[in-house]
Design an enzyme around this catalytic site. Structure first.
Site, PDB file in Angstrom:
ATOM      1  N   ALA A  84      45.511  43.018   6.027  1.00  0.00           N
ATOM      2  CA  ALA A  84      45.964  44.367   6.332  1.00  0.00           C
ATOM      3  C   ALA A  84      45.122  44.978   7.451  1.00  0.00           C
ATOM      4  CB  ALA A  84      45.886  45.241   5.084  1.00  0.00           C
ATOM      5  N   HIS A  88      52.453  45.818  28.846  1.00  0.00           N
ATOM      6  CA  HIS A  88      52.223  46.482  30.124  1.00  0.00           C
ATOM      7  C   HIS A  88      51.209  45.641  30.893  1.00  0.00           C
ATOM      8  CE1 HIS A  88      53.934  50.577  29.217  1.00  0.00           C
ATOM      9  NE2 HIS A  88      53.862  50.060  28.005  1.00  0.00           N
ATOM     10  N   ARG A  95      39.025  32.082   7.273  1.00  0.00           N
ATOM     11  CA  ARG A  95      38.864  30.791   6.573  1.00  0.00           C
ATOM     12  C   ARG A  95      40.190  30.053   6.555  1.00  0.00           C
ATOM     13  NH1 ARG A  95      41.076  31.046   1.443  1.00  0.00           N
ATOM     14  NH2 ARG A  95      41.366  33.134   0.609  1.00  0.00           N
ATOM     15  N   ARG A 102      40.499  37.503  13.856  1.00  0.00           N
ATOM     16  CA  ARG A 102      39.826  36.208  13.998  1.00  0.00           C
ATOM     17  C   ARG A 102      40.045  35.421  12.708  1.00  0.00           C
ATOM     18  NH1 ARG A 102      35.661  36.382  10.716  1.00  0.00           N
ATOM     19  NH2 ARG A 102      34.673  38.359  10.237  1.00  0.00           N
ATOM     20  N   THR A 144      46.010  39.248  18.557  1.00  0.00           N
ATOM     21  CA  THR A 144      46.206  39.155  20.004  1.00  0.00           C
ATOM     22  C   THR A 144      46.358  37.725  20.487  1.00  0.00           C
ATOM     23  OG1 THR A 144      43.817  39.104  20.415  1.00  0.00           O
ATOM     24  CG2 THR A 144      44.896  41.281  20.405  1.00  0.00           C
ATOM     25  N   LYS A 145      46.093  36.748  19.602  1.00  0.00           N
ATOM     26  CA  LYS A 145      46.171  35.329  19.953  1.00  0.00           C
ATOM     27  C   LYS A 145      46.914  34.578  18.858  1.00  0.00           C
ATOM     28  CE  LYS A 145      41.746  35.430  22.344  1.00  0.00           C
ATOM     29  NZ  LYS A 145      40.369  35.002  22.322  1.00  0.00           N
TER      30      LYS A 145
END
Length: 166
Positions: free
Chosen positions: A123, A60, A146, A143, A128-129
């Site tokens: 999990a 959206h 390692r 994020r 998002t990237k």
């Protein structure tokens, strides 16, 4: 007991109960666990997708539009009506998941993301990237935690035809 629309299987694939796959290509020996939804995606070989995971849900707009309701930017009439003469955004960008990837239970992978070969997604992560190859990612938002291997081992693994199918 799974919903499959526009799915292209390779071989030795498994899709568990209550999964929903739409417009998906799935590589050799990969599986999709129970209660998982996958949209507009390519999944590599030997990839394991945990239960209750969402991959490639619709987008959206949050910038440049007065409203985020699809009746104003989409012709799909998701709410039973549309005021839009055409599709103004790509609501379901293609998502790419590499070979030998492990995605843990209850992850959300944003549409349009690329997950590199050999990556592990912990999990509950919300990705998002893009995720680089051979990394372990987790968290909300996800994020890099390692690297899985050193550079020499990654180079060797990347050349294994049995995994990549290249």
């Amino acid at each position: 007991m799974a919903e499959l629309n526009g799915v292209k299987f390779s071989r030795n694939n498994k899709v568990y109960k209550y999964a929903r796959l739409r417009d998906v290509r799935i590589g050799r020996f990969s599986y999709v666990s129970r209660d998982t939804q996958v949209y507009s995606s390519t999944i590599g070989n030997f990839t394991c997708i945990g239960p209750d995971t969402m991959i490639g849900p619709g987008e959206h707009p949050v910038k440049g539009y007065v409203t985020s309701h699809p009746a104003f930017y989409s012709s799909l009439a998701q709410a039973g009506i549309t005021f839009s003469d055409r599709d103004y955004i790509n609501e379901i960008p293609h998502t790419s998941i590499g070979h030998n990837v492990w995605i843990g239970a209850r992850c959300v992978i944003r549409a349009g993301v690329t997950i590199g070969d050999g990556a592990v997604i912990a999990a509950g992560a919300v990705v998002t990237k893009d995720v680089p190859p051979y990394t372990v990612c987790g968290g909300v938002p996800a994020r890099i935690i390692r690297r899985r291997f050193d550079a020499e081992a990654e180079s060797f693994i990347a050349q294994l035809d049995i995994v990549t199918g290249k």
